[in-house]
Design an enzyme around this catalytic site. Structure first.
Site, PDB file in Angstrom:
ATOM      1  N   LYS A   1     174.416  66.936 137.399  1.00  0.00           N
ATOM      2  CA  LYS A   1     173.238  67.011 136.539  1.00  0.00           C
ATOM      3  C   LYS A   1     172.495  65.681 136.562  1.00  0.00           C
ATOM      4  CE  LYS A   1     172.227  68.686 131.851  1.00  0.00           C
ATOM      5  NZ  LYS A   1     172.872  69.151 130.592  1.00  0.00           N
TER       6      LYS A   1
ATOM      7  N   SER B   1     174.578  74.443 127.235  1.00  0.00           N
ATOM      8  CA  SER B   1     173.927  73.932 128.437  1.00  0.00           C
ATOM      9  C   SER B   1     174.715  74.123 129.726  1.00  0.00           C
ATOM     10  CB  SER B   1     173.601  72.446 128.262  1.00  0.00           C
ATOM     11  OG  SER B   1     172.614  72.268 127.286  1.00  0.00           O
TER      12      SER B   1
ATOM     13  N   SER C   1     170.765  73.473 129.606  1.00  0.00           N
ATOM     14  CA  SER C   1     170.018  72.444 130.303  1.00  0.00           C
ATOM     15  C   SER C   1     170.569  72.151 131.693  1.00  0.00           C
ATOM     16  CB  SER C   1     170.018  71.153 129.471  1.00  0.00           C
ATOM     17  OG  SER C   1     171.324  70.667 129.266  1.00  0.00           O
TER      18      SER C   1
END
Length: 560
Positions: free
Chosen positions: A151, A248, A224
């Site tokens: 990420k 997320s 996310s």
């Protein structure tokens, strides 16, 4: 994608909100820098970008850019199998790094899943690993040559990270603790993945663009950690690392049909994951976890990271030995089944997936290993109200300031995320203490209710429906609840996909105004062929027992 008049070879189905001319100029320069090192031979044909099919998941293996060996490397192995193939010299680390780097940039053109791509440094790292293997006759470690995607906000030396807005981008001079551990284990880093503006909602839409679901580009890949989910689902990564403060890791994994594990907080190392501490950490701490395509890979990641005793460097980590898939079972597993949370009734295909689990596990041939019970989560509507305030103890002022400082526009779901807290402004110390006490009291009541229902684990929805249409991921009630109480949870794939003309039961009565809105979203959208993932949850710090329970259920549910 067109930014400031410049064309970039990435499919987008919605126009990204525009900022000031100065911002758009800087954004175009950022995207131009991304594409400069990409060989022209890795570009997809222009007609695919211009007029893509709804389902783009099969294009990487049919577009002609990858060799047959590269297709085999990326598609035929999970992370565990790939590590074995490299260790037995079936493939070199360079061949593997090349294959996944090429596939990742193809996936990016189809879904906008990446934020950075650094193939050259990955191949250089892989070459050093191959040379070491040749000279010493053994691998560096158990992940020798295995590519790992990350990420965007997770720092890797020599790359950039951000907290989801242009103004937060910074150069990372050194690896964070997690990356140092993975590097020492032999992992290769080749890309970082897209995340939402503010990293605090379930639609990955940032200055890089909007991530598309590979199975239906008109649906969200989640957030996310949406870039990771799309990349892993398209075999552009054997394993990714994400973070989860409201769903997320889990929501994107459910939307894209992969595994996503949210550990209990303070289980995995997260030292220096972000440059500044997000305000949400005052009330709802974040946790990390792997995103992958097999249960044994979830276990592999946890086992390897925890085996190096990261708590010796970071005393915030709870030193729990990992047993995972080897966790012993001494009695029949008691599984609670969540049909709905009493607040929002899931959309039809999710209800069908829950019914499939319940019917499958209720078969008499499994009665010696599992006992099925109905389970109702405690106070889900109350939890949703609490968590939406607790994420933003500063009224989102710091986040809004960071976004607007560069002329970047605030995206719709960013504003939605902090809507309930913005008007409260920056809270004083007394208010924060009161909110913390409120949270802890809720946790006590939740635990008491769980014990009264007498279950070991529960299985339920990971979201109110399948992957939603873009910019409609409003209700995270099925995931954020377990961030509030800090219970570990894992999303797993099911064979259920959205069918044609699925309708709500004719006797449906909405449980709330939000429930009625979820039904309206269903009637307005087209979700055909979307994947359905479900979520299994265990008590706080029972991460081993959670993975052990999945092992018990693996054969019955046909889990990979």
């Amino acid at each position: 994608m067109i930014v400031n008049g410049v064309h970039f070879p990435v499919i987008q189905v919605l126009e990204t909100p525009r900022g000031t001319p100065e911002y758009e100029e800087k954004r175009a320069a950022l995207l131009q820098a991304f594409w400069e090192p990409v060989p022209k031979g890795y570009y997809l044909p222009a007609d695919i970008i211009r007029d893509p099919p709804k389902d783009v998941s099969g294009i990487p293996s049919t577009c002609g850019i990858l060799t047959p060996e590269e297709i085999a490397i990326t598609e035929n192995y999970d992370c565990t199998g790939l590590a074995q193939a490299i260790a037995t010299k079936k493939y070199t680390a360079v061949a593997v790094a090349t294959a996944f780097s090429k596939r990742a940039i193809i996936c990016h053109q189809l879904t906008c899943c990446l934020s950075q791509w650094f193939m050259d440094s990955a191949v250089k790292q892989a070459k050093a690993l191959d040379d070491y293997f040749e000279a010493n006759g053994h691998t560096i470690g158990p992940l020798h040559g295995v590519p790992i995607s990350l990420k965007d906000h997770i720092p890797i030396a020599g790359t950039y990270s951000s907290q989801g807005c242009f103004g937060s981008i910074l150069k990372n001079e050194k690896d964070c603790q997690m990356i140092r551990i993975l590097r020492d284990l032999g992992a290769v880093f080749y890309c970082k993945t897209n995340q939402p503006q503010s990293t605090m909602h379930l639609e990955t839409d940032s200055h890089w663009g909007q991530v598309l679901n590979p199975f239906n580009i008109h649906l969200s890949a989640g957030g996310s950690t949406g870039g990771e989910a799309a990349l892993v689902a398209m075999y552009g990564s054997p394993m990714g690392v994400g973070t989860d403060v409201g769903g997320s890791v889990r929501a994107p994994s459910a939307f894209c049909g992969i595994y996503g594990f949210k550990s209990t907080t303070s289980t995995l190392p997260m030292k220096s994951f972000t440059a500044t501490i997000p305000p949400a950490e005052l009330n709802i701490p974040c946790s990390a976890g792997p995103m992958c395509r097999s249960l044994r890979d979830v276990d592999l990641f946890m086992k390897l990271i925890l085996s190096v005793k990261p708590y010796l460097e970071d005393p915030r980590i709870v030193p729990i030995p990992w047993t995972g898939l080897q966790t012993p079972t001494t009695r029949k597993l008691r599984v609670g089944i969540i049909t709905n949370d009493g607040f929002i009734d899931p959309q039809p295909p999710v209800k069908r997936a829950i019914a499939w689990v319940k019917q499958t596990l209720s078969d008499s041939k499994y009665e010696s290993i599992v006992e099925i019970k109905d389970f109702k989560p405690f106070a889900a509507e109350e939890a949703w109200s609490k968590v939406r305030r607790m994420y933003w103890p500063d009224g989102a002022k710091a986040t809004i300031k960071a976004i607007e400082a560069t002329g970047e526009p605030i995206h719709p779901l960013s504003a939605w995320a902090w809507k309930d807290a913005e008007h409260l402004g920056v809270q004083d110390t007394f208010s924060l203490l009161k909110e913390r006490a409120e949270r802890d009291e809720f946790r006590l009541q939740f635990a008491e209710n769980w014990e009264r229902q007498d279950v070991d684990v529960v299985i339920g929805p990971a979201f109110v429906g399948p992957a939603p249409q873009h910019e409609t991921a409003f209700y995270w009630t099925y995931t954020s609840l377990y961030n509030l109480v800090d219970y570990p949870a894992c999303v797993f794939p099911t064979p259920i996909k959205v069918g044609t003309k699925e309708e709500y039961d004719e006797n449906y009565t909405p449980l709330s105004e939000e429930c009625a809105q979820v039904r309206r979203l269903w009637k307005e959208g087209n979700f055909e062929d979307a994947a359905i993932g479900l979520q299994i949850i265990a008590k706080r710090h029972h991460d081993n027992e959670l993975v052990g329970a999945l092992k018990v259920l693996q054969q019955a549910l046909g889990l990979p």
